[in-house]
Every structure is written in structure tokens, then in C-alpha cells.
Enzyme design. Structure first.
Site, PDB file in Angstrom:
ATOM      1  N   HIS A  66     -23.185 -73.506 -26.214  1.00  0.00           N
ATOM      2  CA  HIS A  66     -23.628 -72.822 -27.434  1.00  0.00           C
ATOM      3  C   HIS A  66     -23.657 -73.785 -28.615  1.00  0.00           C
ATOM      4  O   HIS A  66     -22.791 -74.667 -28.740  1.00  0.00           O
ATOM      5  CB  HIS A  66     -22.731 -71.623 -27.744  1.00  0.00           C
ATOM      6  CG  HIS A  66     -21.278 -71.949 -27.944  1.00  0.00           C
ATOM      7  ND1 HIS A  66     -20.741 -72.240 -29.176  1.00  0.00           N
ATOM      8  CD2 HIS A  66     -20.242 -72.007 -27.066  1.00  0.00           C
ATOM      9  CE1 HIS A  66     -19.444 -72.461 -29.058  1.00  0.00           C
ATOM     10  NE2 HIS A  66     -19.112 -72.334 -27.778  1.00  0.00           N
ATOM     11  N   ASP A  68     -23.793 -72.458 -31.805  1.00  0.00           N
ATOM     12  CA  ASP A  68     -23.162 -71.804 -32.946  1.00  0.00           C
ATOM     13  C   ASP A  68     -21.682 -72.150 -33.011  1.00  0.00           C
ATOM     14  O   ASP A  68     -21.048 -72.461 -31.991  1.00  0.00           O
ATOM     15  CB  ASP A  68     -23.361 -70.287 -32.893  1.00  0.00           C
ATOM     16  CG  ASP A  68     -22.790 -69.633 -31.637  1.00  0.00           C
ATOM     17  OD1 ASP A  68     -22.934 -70.231 -30.552  1.00  0.00           O
ATOM     18  OD2 ASP A  68     -22.201 -68.541 -31.738  1.00  0.00           O
ATOM     19  N   ASP A  99     -15.619 -77.580 -30.039  1.00  0.00           N
ATOM     20  CA  ASP A  99     -16.130 -76.289 -29.572  1.00  0.00           C
ATOM     21  C   ASP A  99     -17.494 -75.976 -30.200  1.00  0.00           C
ATOM     22  O   ASP A  99     -17.567 -75.257 -31.174  1.00  0.00           O
ATOM     23  CB  ASP A  99     -15.123 -75.199 -29.925  1.00  0.00           C
ATOM     24  CG  ASP A  99     -15.442 -73.861 -29.300  1.00  0.00           C
ATOM     25  OD1 ASP A  99     -16.282 -73.803 -28.397  1.00  0.00           O
ATOM     26  OD2 ASP A  99     -14.843 -72.859 -29.735  1.00  0.00           O
ATOM     27  N   GLU A 133     -22.633 -67.233 -29.051  1.00  0.00           N
ATOM     28  CA  GLU A 133     -21.446 -67.181 -28.209  1.00  0.00           C
ATOM     29  C   GLU A 133     -20.221 -66.826 -29.031  1.00  0.00           C
ATOM     30  O   GLU A 133     -19.361 -66.068 -28.584  1.00  0.00           O
ATOM     31  CB  GLU A 133     -21.228 -68.518 -27.497  1.00  0.00           C
ATOM     32  CG  GLU A 133     -20.250 -68.447 -26.322  1.00  0.00           C
ATOM     33  CD  GLU A 133     -18.785 -68.620 -26.706  1.00  0.00           C
ATOM     34  OE1 GLU A 133     -17.910 -68.330 -25.881  1.00  0.00           O
ATOM     35  OE2 GLU A 133     -18.501 -69.039 -27.852  1.00  0.00           O
TER      36      GLU A 133
END
EC number: 3.5.1.18
Length: 377
Positions: A66, A68, A99, A133
Site C-alpha cells: 500500500h 497510503d 510501513d 490499507e
């Protein structure tokens, strides 16, 4: 400055707070298209996703992730601006460094290197990337998987770039995840004056014995890969704020993180049986976030374990601990799924960062897995 770090910094510099992409996906698809990937941009609702694939037949090794990120919180409290991608003392700083923009950069660069060395590799390489996500996850990976299923396109192996590691990159692989089942419970009573309890029905008192039994219930024993199922109350709300009013209802939110030893339906039935046993008057709303999944063995796990041993020089640990990931949407299609990414110590925190050299190591691990799973035809 390696290609992986350069790309990771450029991705971090785009403030793609969920569900915004802010141009991260075009940056990735431009590079993938340049090495022979066919790109399909998929927008569902307000969410940008893409599916990219190289090759026309054979098993599919997909990289999933992801673009985002979660909000930064107070930016003035960060040591470095969260969207600057500063590298200092060997650490790459910024929201998404761990992340999971670092993993995305490692995936792209690993594929560039692999294709340059093996232009006629066997099978197919794919990317399934979303910008939904960290948010509701309604229009992201789940919708792309439905789109793939509708045209009978099956992922064989999937590497999700979530930050799986504990102390150093590669020390832990998530080869499964527990299921997550949430419940919104409304316990109904009758409001009244505390001096006249016989004219009221206190929902908190009615629910308390059932809550005690739910909290003490032994749901299962877990197994070799999963801990025992857990029950946790996260919210209880009731009352007017006054000391002399018996509330008319109570709202309770709780969650099960469950193993493969018990089903969603069994958890629902056993919970409602306890509520009914205690005569609780209630309305109930169940919400399944994801079923448990497990990739216990097979070519994907074997390639990841071997690649980490070859590149990093140590044996990894297989784990199903932690929360949910988008792997929960991919595994039910029959795909083997693992999560493999950098250290997760700073994810969602102020001053998120990742060891810069370990992102280069992660790139090498991904490339080694490609070599093992998709050798030259």
C-alpha cells in the site's frame, strides 16, 4: 545512495495520508512499465489501486502493498519533517519509511535487477498495490481481488511488504494471521431514578454476569501456529453522566482475535448463548474484518526462508502474531501468502524510521526469492 533508498525517499516525500496516493503509484508504474509490465489502473470509489503483470503464462508471484500512510500526528514533535525522507546516522526517517514505502521501493528495485538478469524468466511477476490499507480497506485490495477473481486470474504466491521483522530485517516472517471478529452490542434496559430501582432495569447490572463469563471463557487451545483465541472488550458506554439516573441502555464493543481452531460462526453462537443464558435483552451487530489464514509450508515459505539464510546469514522465525493485513483478502483465493518487510518498532509512531542498509538487504532478499521461484524458462 542506492536505487532502493532513492526511490524510498521519493515515495516518502509524497504525503499520501490514507486514502490519498499523491502520485506514488504513477512513480511505481512508470518504472514497472519500463521493464515490461502491463499496467492496469483500478479506481474504486475514491481509492487508487493498480495491478501490474509481466509475463503471459505460468505461476504468478505477486508483490502486494500500500502507498497510503497513517496521519503524522503533531509534525512539530518529529525530529525531522515526516515527509522529507531524511537519512541521518544510517537511518531513513519519515512517515511510511517502515510501513511501507521502504518495502515498495525494495520490491520495484528487486524486480528491475531480476528482469535485467533474467529477461526470459519463467512464470509471471505481478504487483497489487492500493492506497486504502490504513483506512477502511473497502475499496482497495479486497476490490482488486474481486476483480481478479471475476476474470479467473489467480495469484500463486504473494509477498506482502508489511513490516514483519522484530529486531533486524528478515528475523521474522508472518506466514499467517489471526482472524478478527468485532461486535457492537447494545444492552437494553429501562431508565429510571436510582432511588427507585424496582421501576427501572439497569442494563449494566444485567450484562455484568455475562461479561464475566465471556471474559473467563476458554475459546480454544490454539495450535502450533496460532495462540489461543482471545476476547477483549474495547469500549463500554452508558449513562447520562448524572449520579442519580439508571441508564436505559449500554453500548459494548468487543473483539475476537481467533485461530483456525474455531470458526466465526462458532464464536457468534457461543457468545449469544452466554448472553441468552443470563437473560440479557440486546441487539447485536457482528463485523468480520478477516478470517485467519496460514501458509504453513510450500515453495513460498521455503524460498523466503532460504533467501534470508542466503542473504542475511541467519534463520528466520515463522509467526502469526500481530494484527490484520491485506493478506487476509488474498489468502482465501488459494494463494500462498507471507509478509516480509523491515523492522516494525516505529510504525505509526512519531519519528518513524528504518535502517537504510536493511532496506538494501530487503531488496536482495526479494531478488533472491524471485531467482528461486521464477528461474529462466
Amino acid at each position: 545512495m542506492t536505487p532502493t533508498l532513492e526511490l524510498a525517499r521519493e515515495l516518502i516525500r509524497r504525503p499520501s495520508v490514507t486514502p490519498e496516493d499523491e502520485g506514488c503509484q504513477p512513480m511505481m508504474t512508470d518504472r514497472l512499465r519500463a521493464i515490461g509490465f502491463h499496467i492496469e489502473n483500478l479506481r474504486f470509489g475514491e481509492v487508487d489501486n493498480f495491478w501490474a503483470i509481466r509475463g503471459t503464462e505460468g505461476p504468478i508471484l505477486a508483490f502486494a502493498g500500500h502507498t497510503d500512510v497513517v496521519p503524522t500526528g503533531p509534525e512539530e514533535q518529529w525530529k525531522y519533517p515526516p515527509f522529507d525522507g531524511v537519512i541521518e546516522d544510517g537511518m531513513l526517517h519519515g512517515r511510511g519509511a517502515a510501513d511501507m514505502k521502504g518495502s515498495l521501493a525494495a520490491m520495484v528495485v528487486a524486480c528491475e535487477r531480476f528482469v535485467a538478469e533474467h529477461p526470459n524468466h519463467s512464470g509471471r511477476i505481478a504487483f497489487l498495490i492500493t492506497s486504502d490499507e490504513e483506512g477502511p480497506a473497502h475499496n482497495g485490495t479486497v476490490k482488486v481481488v474481486e476483480w481478479l477473481e471475476a476474470r479467473n486470474e489467480k495469484i500463486t504466491w504473494c509477498v506482502v511488504g508489511e513490516p514483519s521483522s522484530t529486531n533486524k530485517t528478515g528475523d521474522t516472517i508472518k506466514n499467517g494471521r489471526r482472524g478478527s471478529l468485532g461486535c457492537w452490542l447494545t444492552v437494553k434496559g429501562t431508565q429510571g431514578h436510582v432511588a427507585y430501582p424496582h421501576l427501572a432495569d439497569n442494563p449494566i447490572h444485567a450484562f455484568a454476569p455475562a461479561l464475566a463469563e465471556l471474559a473467563a471463557e476458554h475459546w480454544d487451545n490454539g495450535n502450533d501456529f496460532f495462540p489461543a483465541t482471545s476476547f477483549q472488550v474495547s469500549n463500554i458506554n452508558s449513562g447520562t453522566g448524572a449520579t442519580n439516573v439508571i441508564p436505559g441502555e449500554a453500548q459494548v464493543i468487543f473483539n475476537f482475535r481467533f485461530s483456525t481452531e474455531v470458526t466465526e460462526q462458532q464464536l457468534r453462537e457461543r457468545t449469544e448463548a452466554i448472553l441468552n443464558k443470563h437473560g440479557v435483552n440486546y441487539d447485536i451487530d457482528w463485523r468480520l474484518s478477516g478470517l485467519p489464514f496460514l501458509t504453513a509450508e510450500g515453495p513460498l515459505v521455503e524460498s523466503a526462508v532460504a533467501a534470508i539464510r542466503q542473504v542475511a546469514g541467519f534463520d528466520t522465525e515463522l509467526s502469526t502474531a500481530g494484527g490484520t493485513s491485506d493478506g487476509r483478502f488474498i489468502a482465501p483465493t488459494g494463494a500462498q501468502v507471507v509478509e516480509l518487510g523491515p523492522v516494525n518498532a516505529t510504525i505509526h509512531k512519531l519519528d518513524e524510521c528504518v535502517d537504510a542498509e536493511e532496506l538494501n538487504l530487503l531488496t536482495d532478499i526479494y531478488q533472491d526469492m524471485l531467482n528461486r521461484l521464477l528461474p529462466d524458462a
